[in-house]
Design a protein around this motif. Structure first.
Motif, PDB file in Angstrom:
ATOM      1  N   ASN A   1      36.002  28.881  25.147  1.00 58.16           N
ATOM      2  CA  ASN A   1      35.796  29.631  23.899  1.00 58.16           C
ATOM      3  C   ASN A   1      35.418  28.696  22.755  1.00 58.16           C
ATOM      4  N   SER A   2      36.053  27.529  22.710  1.00 64.73           N
ATOM      5  CA  SER A   2      35.762  26.560  21.654  1.00 64.73           C
ATOM      6  C   SER A   2      34.304  26.102  21.725  1.00 64.73           C
ATOM      7  N   THR A   3      33.837  25.898  22.950  1.00 69.30           N
ATOM      8  CA  THR A   3      32.452  25.458  23.133  1.00 69.30           C
ATOM      9  C   THR A   3      31.485  26.572  22.748  1.00 69.30           C
ATOM     10  N   ARG A   4      31.798  27.805  23.167  1.00 66.38           N
ATOM     11  CA  ARG A   4      30.936  28.949  22.831  1.00 66.38           C
ATOM     12  C   ARG A   4      30.881  29.135  21.315  1.00 66.38           C
ATOM     13  N   ASP A   5      32.035  29.068  20.648  1.00 67.53           N
ATOM     14  CA  ASP A   5      32.083  29.239  19.198  1.00 67.53           C
ATOM     15  C   ASP A   5      31.268  28.154  18.499  1.00 67.53           C
ATOM     16  N   TYR A   6      31.328  26.954  19.029  1.00 67.71           N
ATOM     17  CA  TYR A   6      30.580  25.836  18.431  1.00 67.71           C
ATOM     18  C   TYR A   6      29.072  26.113  18.492  1.00 67.71           C
ATOM     19  N   LEU A   7      28.590  26.591  19.654  1.00 68.00           N
ATOM     20  CA  LEU A   7      27.171  26.879  19.811  1.00 68.00           C
ATOM     21  C   LEU A   7      26.731  28.018  18.893  1.00 68.00           C
ATOM     22  N   ILE A   8      27.581  29.044  18.752  1.00 68.68           N
ATOM     23  CA  ILE A   8      27.251  30.164  17.865  1.00 68.68           C
ATOM     24  C   ILE A   8      27.166  29.675  16.419  1.00 68.68           C
ATOM     25  N   LYS A   9      28.105  28.808  16.056  1.00 79.51           N
ATOM     26  CA  LYS A   9      28.107  28.241  14.701  1.00 79.51           C
ATOM     27  C   LYS A   9      26.831  27.465  14.415  1.00 79.51           C
ATOM     28  N   LYS A  10      26.228  26.900  15.459  1.00 79.96           N
ATOM     29  CA  LYS A  10      25.004  26.116  15.312  1.00 79.96           C
ATOM     30  C   LYS A  10      23.744  26.983  15.413  1.00 79.96           C
ATOM     31  N   GLY A  11      23.917  28.325  15.471  1.00 73.06           N
ATOM     32  CA  GLY A  11      22.752  29.194  15.391  1.00 73.06           C
ATOM     33  C   GLY A  11      22.325  29.843  16.682  1.00 73.06           C
ATOM     34  N   ILE A  12      23.102  29.726  17.758  1.00 73.84           N
ATOM     35  CA  ILE A  12      22.742  30.340  19.032  1.00 73.84           C
ATOM     36  C   ILE A  12      23.357  31.748  19.083  1.00 73.84           C
ATOM     37  N   ALA A  13      22.543  32.756  19.432  1.00 68.82           N
ATOM     38  CA  ALA A  13      23.015  34.146  19.476  1.00 68.82           C
ATOM     39  C   ALA A  13      24.108  34.307  20.525  1.00 68.82           C
ATOM     40  N   LYS A  14      25.196  35.034  20.149  1.00 67.46           N
ATOM     41  CA  LYS A  14      26.333  35.152  21.057  1.00 67.46           C
ATOM     42  C   LYS A  14      25.986  35.917  22.323  1.00 67.46           C
ATOM     43  N   GLU A  15      24.908  36.794  22.248  1.00 69.46           N
ATOM     44  CA  GLU A  15      24.526  37.558  23.441  1.00 69.46           C
ATOM     45  C   GLU A  15      23.994  36.662  24.559  1.00 69.46           C
ATOM     46  N   ARG A  16      23.577  35.444  24.213  1.00 68.28           N
ATOM     47  CA  ARG A  16      23.000  34.526  25.201  1.00 68.28           C
ATOM     48  C   ARG A  16      24.064  33.661  25.865  1.00 68.28           C
ATOM     49  N   LEU A  17      25.314  33.844  25.443  1.00 68.52           N
ATOM     50  CA  LEU A  17      26.371  32.944  25.907  1.00 68.52           C
ATOM     51  C   LEU A  17      27.521  33.725  26.518  1.00 68.52           C
ATOM     52  N   THR A  18      27.926  33.334  27.710  1.00 68.53           N
ATOM     53  CA  THR A  18      29.183  33.812  28.289  1.00 68.53           C
ATOM     54  C   THR A  18      30.050  32.594  28.545  1.00 68.53           C
ATOM     55  N   CYS A  19      31.355  32.818  28.721  1.00 65.22           N
ATOM     56  CA  CYS A  19      32.215  31.652  28.948  1.00 65.22           C
ATOM     57  C   CYS A  19      33.439  32.050  29.760  1.00 65.22           C
ATOM     58  N   LYS A  20      33.977  31.090  30.446  1.00 63.49           N
ATOM     59  CA  LYS A  20      35.156  31.327  31.261  1.00 63.49           C
ATOM     60  C   LYS A  20      35.859  30.001  31.536  1.00 63.49           C
ATOM     61  N   GLY A  21      37.199  30.045  31.599  1.00 64.19           N
ATOM     62  CA  GLY A  21      37.969  28.879  31.962  1.00 64.19           C
ATOM     63  C   GLY A  21      38.426  28.944  33.394  1.00 64.19           C
ATOM     64  N   TYR A  22      38.382  27.828  34.091  1.00 64.69           N
ATOM     65  CA  TYR A  22      38.727  27.802  35.515  1.00 64.69           C
ATOM     66  C   TYR A  22      39.967  26.954  35.797  1.00 64.69           C
ATOM     67  N   GLY A  23      40.595  26.436  34.753  1.00 67.92           N
ATOM     68  CA  GLY A  23      41.797  25.642  34.954  1.00 67.92           C
ATOM     69  C   GLY A  23      41.545  24.457  35.849  1.00 67.92           C
ATOM     70  N   GLU A  24      42.487  24.278  36.835  1.00 67.60           N
ATOM     71  CA  GLU A  24      42.366  23.145  37.754  1.00 67.60           C
ATOM     72  C   GLU A  24      41.852  23.580  39.115  1.00 67.60           C
ATOM     73  N   SER A  25      41.233  24.735  39.168  1.00 70.42           N
ATOM     74  CA  SER A  25      40.826  25.304  40.455  1.00 70.42           C
ATOM     75  C   SER A  25      39.571  24.654  41.042  1.00 70.42           C
ATOM     76  N   GLN A  26      38.814  23.908  40.228  1.00 74.06           N
ATOM     77  CA  GLN A  26      37.559  23.322  40.736  1.00 74.06           C
ATOM     78  C   GLN A  26      37.508  21.828  40.407  1.00 74.06           C
ATOM     79  N   LEU A  27      38.460  21.098  40.936  1.00 75.47           N
ATOM     80  CA  LEU A  27      38.500  19.644  40.705  1.00 75.47           C
ATOM     81  C   LEU A  27      37.304  18.964  41.371  1.00 75.47           C
ATOM     82  N   LEU A  28      36.809  17.909  40.725  1.00 82.86           N
ATOM     83  CA  LEU A  28      35.683  17.159  41.285  1.00 82.86           C
ATOM     84  C   LEU A  28      36.134  16.068  42.246  1.00 82.86           C
ATOM     85  N   ASN A  29      37.419  15.804  42.281  1.00 79.55           N
ATOM     86  CA  ASN A  29      37.945  14.777  43.188  1.00 79.55           C
ATOM     87  C   ASN A  29      39.272  15.255  43.758  1.00 79.55           C
TER      88      ASN A  29
END
Length: 637
Positions: free
Chosen positions: A584-612
């Motif tokens: 949400n913080s990242t999405r809000d930042y992009l909207i604040k910089k002029g990106i339309a909110k309709e172009r952005l979706t967001c979701k948190g995945y916690g620790e479910s997709q570790l890279l290592n």
């Protein structure tokens, strides 16, 4: 020193107003070559606020012709600051040389360009054709080590010629045995020839003042010996058999003399027949076969203030007619101090050929006809921004000697020992260039090898496998490798010799092919991380997000899904909540910089997709955990 080094032709005298008595006195001293006395008087006139082209020219010239180029710059500065004035174009050249003495090379080059525009002179042409001359000159910095020769005094010591392990050099140090007059030119003692003995390690052992017939109360300089040691040529004021001879202007010129060794003493001192009382002849040098004598002179028919000449020595001891070495070597300025090495290479000094400032030393290899028709600046550190001259071989392996009035010396002129450094180890650089997204090799990329100062050393292109190589690269140096390709963003890599061989250099494409499901983070090769237990946008992440924002602005139909992740520390519920905050913080930042909110979706995945494998049971470093605290930007349309 400059009376011997600089064969001068002062052709511009000036008139003064009647009330400037001091300036008149100074002019008399200037015309009589007593430059040091003139300087004091001229400066007093200038201190009182008097301003004139002639005054500043004479003050600048007085220092310039004594080799004090840093001080001549002070007065040439004032000269060129005067508005709406015209003067001889030669002053552009002199000013350029003076600027080089303080390493103001950009300003010096501008003066040379103006000089060439006004004169079309050969000296200016050399600069125009070799604007990167400093790069070439400094390429030899590592080839030599230069140190004090161990025979210098607080006075002027210069020149030198080896006879066995003894160096015969020149000095105006206070003589212990020969009582000499004071030279009006420098207000110092006249020059004597001294002898220094060197050990097998080229270290000075002792210094002896020679009290032979060739040392008189006037100037002696530049001895050179035949191989059998029985004949010597040298320079002296026009003084022989106790008599002084002056030219029509009451000036004692320089002449070449010959002496023979008889019973351990030098006798039969005679001047060479081609001398002339009205002109200077100085600095003899012998060819390896001793059949040709080289020297410097300002006699008529030359090209500049002093030129280099040669004369045949006949078998019967007579001499041919002096021949000028020509306009491939001589300029309108000063060429002087010739030395012929054992391999017949000519070394000489010039302030007319392109160099670092003042007199630089040049070398010329004879062509197939034995003529000297080309030259090369021997470079730093042998040459400096001041006067460098008197280059000679020594009997010691890889040791030469040179004279200079460069900064840091003991006296006005000093003799330096030049050691040729061993050839550095060299190797081959072999590396590879690939596309940072596809990891495929990139062919036909232009690869430029640069030194630590960003000077180009070599160029090549990558082959079909993306490989490239450079031969003969210093193994102990740092370099830059610049990769350029029309389809990729240019990128520079820093390497050290061959230690970083077999590297793979990744470069980013200018045009990125995308499809739904691609992650912009991976396509742009960016990283967006969060601090532990935090969800605010870090400053470094702002820079990376700016790239995402620019893409979204460039492609208004592009839609993305922001997916944020955490590491495994803390509980699953906590991490899921934290990652949602991050998304949400990242999405809000992009909207604040002029990106339309309709172009952005967001979701948190916690620790479910570790890279290592950094799960709760596995100990990991901070860096390994940091890899998991990230955001992804997945293209959905």
């Amino acid at each position: 020193m400059k009376l011997i080094i600089s064969i001068l032709s002062i052709g511009c005298f000036f008139s003064v107003s009647a009330q400037e008595v001091k300036e008149k006195i100074a002019e008399k001293k200037y015309e009589g070559y007593s430059y040091i006395d003139a300087i004091a008087i001229y400066e007093k006139v200038a201190e009182k606020g008097h301003v004139s082209v002639e005054l500043f020219q004479k003050l600048g010239d007085s220092y310039y012709f004594n080799g004090m180029l840093d001080k001549s710059k002070v007065w040439y500065d004032k000269l060129f600051q005067m508005k709406n004035q015209t003067f001889d174009p030669e002053y552009y050249f002199r000013y350029s040389q003076s600027l080089k003495a303080v390493k103001a090379y950009k300003e010096a080059d501008k003066m040379m360009e103006k000089f060439y525009a006004l004169t079309n002179d050969y000296r200016g042409e050399l600069y125009v054709k070799n604007k990167l001359y400093l790069v070439d000159i400094n390429n030899s910095l590592d080839k030599f080590t230069i140190t004090d020769a161990g025979i210098n005094s607080e006075f002027s010591d210069y020149g030198g010629y080896f006879k066995d392990t003894k160096m015969y050099f020149v000095s105006n140090r206070i003589p212990q045995k020969n009582n000499k007059k004071i030279d009006k030119w420098t207000n110092q003692n006249f020059l004597n020839i001294y002898r220094a003995e060197f050990s097998d390690s080229a270290k000075a052992v002792y210094i002896d003042e020679i009290v032979d017939e060739f040392n008189t109360k006037y100037h002696e300089s530049s001895p050179v010996f035949t191989k059998d040691g029985k004949t010597m040529y040298f320079t002296r004021n026009n003084y022989n058999n106790g008599k002084v001879v002056m030219d029509k202007d009451k000036v004692i010129k320089l002449k070449l003399f010959k002496a023979s060794l008889e019973n351990g003493k030098w006798g039969k001192i005679t001047e060479l027949p081609f001398n002339n009382n009205e002109y200077n002849f100085a600095h003899p040098a012998l060819s390896p076969d001793e059949k040709t004598l080289y020297f410097a002179s300002d006699m008529p028919g030359g090209y500049g203030n002093s030129d280099l000449y040669k004369v045949i020595i006949n078998d019967d001891g007579s001499y041919g007619k002096p021949e000028n070495l020509g306009d491939k070597i001589n300029t309108k300025a000063r060429e002087t101090f010739p030395f012929i090495a054992s391999d017949a290479t000519l070394y000489f000094s010039s302030d007319g050929l392109i160099g670092m400032g003042g007199l630089d030393i040049f070398k010329s290899v004879p062509d197939e006809n034995g003529n000297y028709s080309s030259f090369h600046n021997i470079g730093a550190p042998i040459n400096s921004e001041r006067d460098d001259f008197g280059f000679v071989e020594s009997p010691f392996k890889n040791i030469f000697f040179v004279s200079s009035n460069r900064d840091g010396g003991k006296g006005y002129d000093d003799i330096y020992k030049v050691k040729v450094n061993p050839e550095p180890k060299k190797g081959i650089i072999i590396n590879k260039v690939i596309d940072e997204i596809s990891k495929e090799p990139i062919a036909d990329s232009k690869i430029t090898l640069l030194d630590a100062n960003q000077n180009k050393i070599a160029e090549t292109v990558t082959d079909a496998q993306g490989n490239f190589s450079f031969n003969d690269v210093r193994t102990d140096r740092e370099f830059y490798i610049l990769v350029a390709n029309d389809s990729y963003l240019a990128k520079e890599f820093r390497v050290k010799g061959i230690e970083q061989n077999n590297q793979v250099f990744e470069v980013a494409p200018k045009v990125i092919k995308t499809k739904p499901g691609d992650d912009l983070v991976k396509l742009l090769n960016i990283t967006i991380y969060f601090d532990l237990d935090k969800y605010f946008i870090r400053p470094d992440a702002e820079v990376e997000l700016a790239k995402i924002i620019e893409i979204l602005k460039m492609y208004p139909n592009l839609k993305i899904d922001i997916r944020s992740h955490t590491d495994s520390r803390q509980s699953e519920a906590y991490n899921l909540r934290l990652s949602t905050f991050r998304a949400n913080s990242t999405r809000d930042y992009l909207i604040k910089k002029g990106i339309a909110k309709e172009r952005l979706t967001c979701k948190g995945y916690g620790e479910s997709q570790l890279l290592n494998n950094c799960t709760d049971e596995v100990p990991c470093t901070r860096e390994q955990h940091q890899l998991n605290r990230r955001s992804e930007f997945i293209i959905i349309q």
